[in-house]
Write a protein that holds these residues in place. Structure first.
Motif, PDB file in Angstrom:
ATOM      1  N   THR A 194       1.950  10.134  11.356  1.00 29.19           N
ATOM      2  CA  THR A 194       2.330  10.864  10.103  1.00 29.19           C
ATOM      3  C   THR A 194       3.374  10.849   9.883  1.00 29.19           C
ATOM      4  O   THR A 194       4.105  11.433   8.992  1.00 29.19           O
ATOM      5  N   SER A 195       4.693  10.257  10.367  1.00 30.28           N
ATOM      6  CA  SER A 195       5.803  10.303   9.540  1.00 30.28           C
ATOM      7  C   SER A 195       5.982   9.485   8.385  1.00 30.28           C
ATOM      8  O   SER A 195       6.408   9.995   7.870  1.00 30.28           O
ATOM      9  N   TRP A 196       4.627   8.744   8.224  1.00 22.98           N
ATOM     10  CA  TRP A 196       4.383   8.180   6.969  1.00 22.98           C
ATOM     11  C   TRP A 196       5.076   8.757   5.580  1.00 22.98           C
ATOM     12  O   TRP A 196       5.001   9.120   4.337  1.00 22.98           O
ATOM     13  N   THR A 197       3.256  10.283   5.587  1.00 22.79           N
ATOM     14  CA  THR A 197       3.668  11.599   5.478  1.00 22.79           C
ATOM     15  C   THR A 197       5.072  12.329   5.417  1.00 22.79           C
ATOM     16  O   THR A 197       5.121  12.598   3.798  1.00 22.79           O
ATOM     17  N   TYR A 198       5.942  12.012   5.784  1.00 20.92           N
ATOM     18  CA  TYR A 198       6.825  12.650   6.054  1.00 20.92           C
ATOM     19  C   TYR A 198       7.887  12.037   4.295  1.00 20.92           C
ATOM     20  O   TYR A 198       8.339  12.340   3.634  1.00 20.92           O
ATOM     21  N   GLY A 256       2.721  15.108  -1.806  1.00 21.05           N
ATOM     22  CA  GLY A 256       2.611  14.018  -2.608  1.00 21.05           C
ATOM     23  C   GLY A 256       2.156  12.706  -2.070  1.00 21.05           C
ATOM     24  O   GLY A 256       0.603  13.324  -1.571  1.00 21.05           O
ATOM     25  N   PHE A 257       1.858  11.773  -3.084  1.00 16.84           N
ATOM     26  CA  PHE A 257       0.858  10.437  -2.810  1.00 16.84           C
ATOM     27  C   PHE A 257       1.560   9.556  -2.155  1.00 16.84           C
ATOM     28  O   PHE A 257       2.249   9.405  -1.824  1.00 16.84           O
ATOM     29  N   TYR A 258       0.359   8.445  -1.412  1.00 21.85           N
ATOM     30  CA  TYR A 258       0.399   7.214  -1.340  1.00 21.85           C
ATOM     31  C   TYR A 258       0.713   6.115  -1.629  1.00 21.85           C
ATOM     32  O   TYR A 258       1.080   5.322  -0.792  1.00 21.85           O
ATOM     33  N   ASP A 259       1.184   6.206  -2.725  1.00 28.67           N
ATOM     34  CA  ASP A 259       1.327   5.073  -3.502  1.00 28.67           C
ATOM     35  C   ASP A 259       2.362   4.424  -2.968  1.00 28.67           C
ATOM     36  O   ASP A 259       2.367   2.660  -2.747  1.00 28.67           O
ATOM     37  N   SER A 260       3.589   4.298  -2.391  1.00 32.16           N
ATOM     38  CA  SER A 260       4.740   4.498  -2.024  1.00 32.16           C
ATOM     39  C   SER A 260       4.472   3.789  -0.835  1.00 32.16           C
ATOM     40  O   SER A 260       5.366   2.984  -0.762  1.00 32.16           O
ATOM     41  N   VAL A 261       3.969   4.075  -0.030  1.00 36.50           N
ATOM     42  CA  VAL A 261       3.944   4.287   1.670  1.00 36.50           C
ATOM     43  C   VAL A 261       2.431   3.153   2.338  1.00 36.50           C
ATOM     44  O   VAL A 261       2.157   1.764   3.130  1.00 36.50           O
ATOM     45  N   ALA A 262       1.907   2.997   0.906  1.00 39.17           N
ATOM     46  CA  ALA A 262       0.094   2.132   1.435  1.00 39.17           C
ATOM     47  C   ALA A 262       0.566   0.821   1.992  1.00 39.17           C
ATOM     48  O   ALA A 262       0.133  -0.222   2.782  1.00 39.17           O
ATOM     49  N   PRO A 263       1.399   0.703   1.031  1.00 43.30           N
ATOM     50  CA  PRO A 263       1.473  -1.022   1.133  1.00 43.30           C
ATOM     51  C   PRO A 263       1.998  -1.589   2.489  1.00 43.30           C
ATOM     52  O   PRO A 263       2.124  -2.412   2.532  1.00 43.30           O
ATOM     53  N   VAL A 264       3.110  -0.788   3.050  1.00 40.16           N
ATOM     54  CA  VAL A 264       3.734  -1.082   3.164  1.00 40.16           C
ATOM     55  C   VAL A 264       2.940  -1.148   4.845  1.00 40.16           C
ATOM     56  O   VAL A 264       2.669  -1.296   5.735  1.00 40.16           O
ATOM     57  N   ILE A 265       2.199   0.431   4.791  1.00 34.44           N
ATOM     58  CA  ILE A 265       1.166   0.891   5.920  1.00 34.44           C
ATOM     59  C   ILE A 265       0.739  -0.476   6.778  1.00 34.44           C
ATOM     60  O   ILE A 265       0.486  -1.148   7.356  1.00 34.44           O
ATOM     61  N   ALA A 266      -0.567  -0.981   5.322  1.00 30.33           N
ATOM     62  CA  ALA A 266      -1.237  -1.620   4.898  1.00 30.33           C
ATOM     63  C   ALA A 266      -0.993  -2.968   5.736  1.00 30.33           C
ATOM     64  O   ALA A 266      -1.670  -3.694   6.036  1.00 30.33           O
ATOM     65  N   GLU A 267       0.501  -3.808   5.917  1.00 31.29           N
ATOM     66  CA  GLU A 267       1.047  -4.759   6.330  1.00 31.29           C
ATOM     67  C   GLU A 267       1.595  -4.558   8.042  1.00 31.29           C
ATOM     68  O   GLU A 267       0.189  -5.757   8.492  1.00 31.29           O
ATOM     69  N   ILE A 268       1.109  -3.367   8.758  1.00 28.23           N
ATOM     70  CA  ILE A 268       0.343  -3.364  10.505  1.00 28.23           C
ATOM     71  C   ILE A 268      -0.553  -3.660  10.456  1.00 28.23           C
ATOM     72  O   ILE A 268      -1.960  -2.860  10.209  1.00 28.23           O
ATOM     73  N   PRO A 269      -1.034  -4.490  11.439  1.00 28.41           N
ATOM     74  CA  PRO A 269      -1.665  -5.191  11.763  1.00 28.41           C
ATOM     75  C   PRO A 269      -3.266  -4.244  12.519  1.00 28.41           C
ATOM     76  O   PRO A 269      -3.487  -4.729  13.640  1.00 28.41           O
ATOM     77  N   TYR A 270      -3.214  -3.100  12.319  1.00 31.65           N
ATOM     78  CA  TYR A 270      -4.514  -2.009  13.037  1.00 31.65           C
ATOM     79  C   TYR A 270      -5.571  -2.782  12.680  1.00 31.65           C
ATOM     80  O   TYR A 270      -6.069  -3.210  11.266  1.00 31.65           O
ATOM     81  N   ASP A 271      -6.404  -2.684  13.084  1.00 34.10           N
ATOM     82  CA  ASP A 271      -7.977  -2.866  12.977  1.00 34.10           C
ATOM     83  C   ASP A 271      -8.587  -2.076  12.369  1.00 34.10           C
ATOM     84  O   ASP A 271      -9.715  -1.957  11.356  1.00 34.10           O
ATOM     85  N   ALA A 272      -8.087  -0.471  11.816  1.00 28.04           N
ATOM     86  CA  ALA A 272      -8.523   0.628  11.284  1.00 28.04           C
ATOM     87  C   ALA A 272      -7.985   1.720  10.831  1.00 28.04           C
ATOM     88  O   ALA A 272      -6.532   2.051  11.441  1.00 28.04           O
ATOM     89  N   PHE A 273      -7.680   2.139   9.589  1.00 28.05           N
ATOM     90  CA  PHE A 273      -6.871   2.774   8.766  1.00 28.05           C
ATOM     91  C   PHE A 273      -7.550   4.649   8.472  1.00 28.05           C
ATOM     92  O   PHE A 273      -8.367   4.864   7.650  1.00 28.05           O
ATOM     93  N   PHE A 274      -7.257   5.585   9.117  1.00 32.17           N
ATOM     94  CA  PHE A 274      -7.688   7.083   9.305  1.00 32.17           C
ATOM     95  C   PHE A 274      -6.605   7.157   8.139  1.00 32.17           C
ATOM     96  O   PHE A 274      -5.722   7.966   8.854  1.00 32.17           O
ATOM     97  N   VAL A 275      -7.504   7.782   6.772  1.00 30.09           N
ATOM     98  CA  VAL A 275      -6.516   8.340   6.238  1.00 30.09           C
ATOM     99  C   VAL A 275      -7.578  10.147   5.542  1.00 30.09           C
ATOM    100  O   VAL A 275      -7.684   9.760   5.410  1.00 30.09           O
ATOM    101  N   GLU A 276      -6.199  11.154   5.583  1.00 28.55           N
ATOM    102  CA  GLU A 276      -6.650  11.719   5.017  1.00 28.55           C
ATOM    103  C   GLU A 276      -7.141  12.489   3.341  1.00 28.55           C
ATOM    104  O   GLU A 276      -5.792  11.607   2.597  1.00 28.55           O
ATOM    105  N   TYR A 277      -8.228  12.688   2.789  1.00 34.82           N
ATOM    106  CA  TYR A 277      -8.118  12.774   2.085  1.00 34.82           C
ATOM    107  C   TYR A 277      -9.350  14.063   1.068  1.00 34.82           C
ATOM    108  O   TYR A 277     -10.551  13.622   0.449  1.00 34.82           O
ATOM    109  N   ASP A 278      -8.553  14.680   2.093  1.00 31.78           N
ATOM    110  CA  ASP A 278      -9.870  16.045   1.954  1.00 31.78           C
ATOM    111  C   ASP A 278      -9.471  16.729   0.276  1.00 31.78           C
ATOM    112  O   ASP A 278     -10.439  17.676  -0.318  1.00 31.78           O
TER     113      ASP A 278
END
Length: 367
Positions: A194-198, A256-278
């Motif tokens: 959850t560090s990204w959303t801090y 807050g919104f994910y706009d500023s962190v999504a491009p950074v996270i997406a560069e990490i070579p994970y196979d899947a990204f579980f993201v909160e959108y409820d």
């Protein structure tokens, strides 16, 4: 694993027998062995229920843990926790924060409780055809969040102010742990962070700035250590990540919104990204268009684990299609978080928990 269509984040509400056993152990009226037996039985019952409700990927519900993250991070030498009381949402809570106390490493020579927990879960899953066990651990960034940003430390006893060497050691510790799980038969690992959303929360960013750091500096730490942690992973090891905006007894911690962190996270070579959108707090799916041309699955967390109201099936389908239009065909569905990131659990009951799971599985008609 590229066929992933729906999945859970991991944790489940603790059944009463677990709460009773953990209290008895804390009070000294039962032994550690007796507690483990109670946990084993509860986890076996949980896995059986997960399968009967149609889940293809099962977890142990994190029933052995107090905290979703610290119980894993304690597996590393050079990392310990401090205990505090803190007022959160009007009530006094017992909390822990992690701190770096020495050289961080994963001791491959000793037995690790979390690996033993995996072995037991794996043995249970193998009893069912077509069912895969998933191990959930917390991510490396949480070490940096706690030590430097939550506790406000500017250096460490072993590394001084040398962040680069610390990053290398934390990454190596994760590499060794990942290989250990693989050697024990794990093929699906979820790294929660959850560090990204801090770093999308304006109030927390004020604290970051007051400590003399910049947002881009911390993002660079996170991206670097997370990427290095995955170096050398076996090709057939599916490793996902999950993050939300905090979940303490069902209450969000950050906004807050994910706009500023999504491009950074997406560069990490994970196979899947579980993201909160409820809910509307997450904004649009647009920041994740960066995944469209990557070989990774976007897992839309559309079902709330903290709101007892049951979502509408057709509304979920509409939201899923909105996300799919942006991220592409590699998309799946999940709850936005676990049901119990801490042992007290979210403010819903077990009946609602399983109704949410049944809803998730019923959505396979449009996945």
């Amino acid at each position: 694993m590229t066929h992933l269509t729906y999945d859970i984040v991991g944790s489940f509400l603790r059944p009463e027998e677990i709460k009773t056993a953990r209290k008895a152990f804390k009070d000294g009226t039962i032994s550690k062995e007796e507690l483990t037996k109670a946990e084993d039985l509860a986890i076996a019952n949980l896995v059986e229920k997960e399968v009967s409700h149609g889940l293809k990927y099962v977890t142990d519900g994190e029933l052995r843990r107090r905290w979703w993250h610290l119980d894993w991070l304690k597996e590393f030498d050079g990392f310990e926790t401090k205990h505090f009381t803190k007022e959160i949402n009007g009530t006094i809570n017992e909390i822990e924060l992690g701190t770096i106390t020495g050289k961080v490493f994963y001791n491959k020579e000793k037995e690790h409780p979390e690996v033993q927990a995996w072995d037991y879960l794996h043995s249970l899953a193998q009893k069912y055809d077509g069912v895969i066990a998933k191990k959930c651990i917390s991510g490396p960034n949480m070490i940096f969040i706690d030590h430097f940003l939550q506790l406000g430390n500017k250096e460490t006893p072993y590394y001084g102010t040398d962040i680069n060497v610390l990053i290398d050691d934390v990454a190596k510790a994760y590499q060794d742990a990942i290989q250990d799980f693989y050697n024990h038969g794990c093929r699906y690992l979820q790294i929660d962070d959850t560090s990204w959303t801090y770093l999308i929360d304006e109030n927390f960013l004020k604290k970051v700035f007051s400590l003399g750091y910049t947002k881009s500096q911390i993002l660079n730490w996170f991206q670097t250590v997370s990427t290095k942690a995955l170096e050398g992973k076996p090709e057939d090891f599916f490793i996902a990540t999950h993050f939300c905006k905090g979940n303490f007894k069902g209450n969000p911690l950050f906004h807050g919104f994910y706009d500023s962190v999504a491009p950074v996270i997406a560069e990490i070579p994970y196979d899947a990204f579980f993201v909160e959108y409820d809910d509307a707090r997450s904004g649009s799916f647009e920041p994740w268009h960066v995944l469209k041309d990557k070989n990774a699955i976007f897992v839309a967390g559309l079902i709330s684990t903290k709101n007892p109201k049951l979502e509408d099936h057709d509304f979920l389908k509409k939201r899923y299609e909105e996300a799919k239009a942006i991220v592409g065909d590699q998309i799946a569905l999940s709850p936005q978080c676990g049901f119990a990131s801490v042992e007290e659990g979210n403010c819903i009951d077990e009946e609602t928990q399983w109704e949410k799971i049944d809803l998730l599985v019923s959505c396979s008609d449009f996945l």
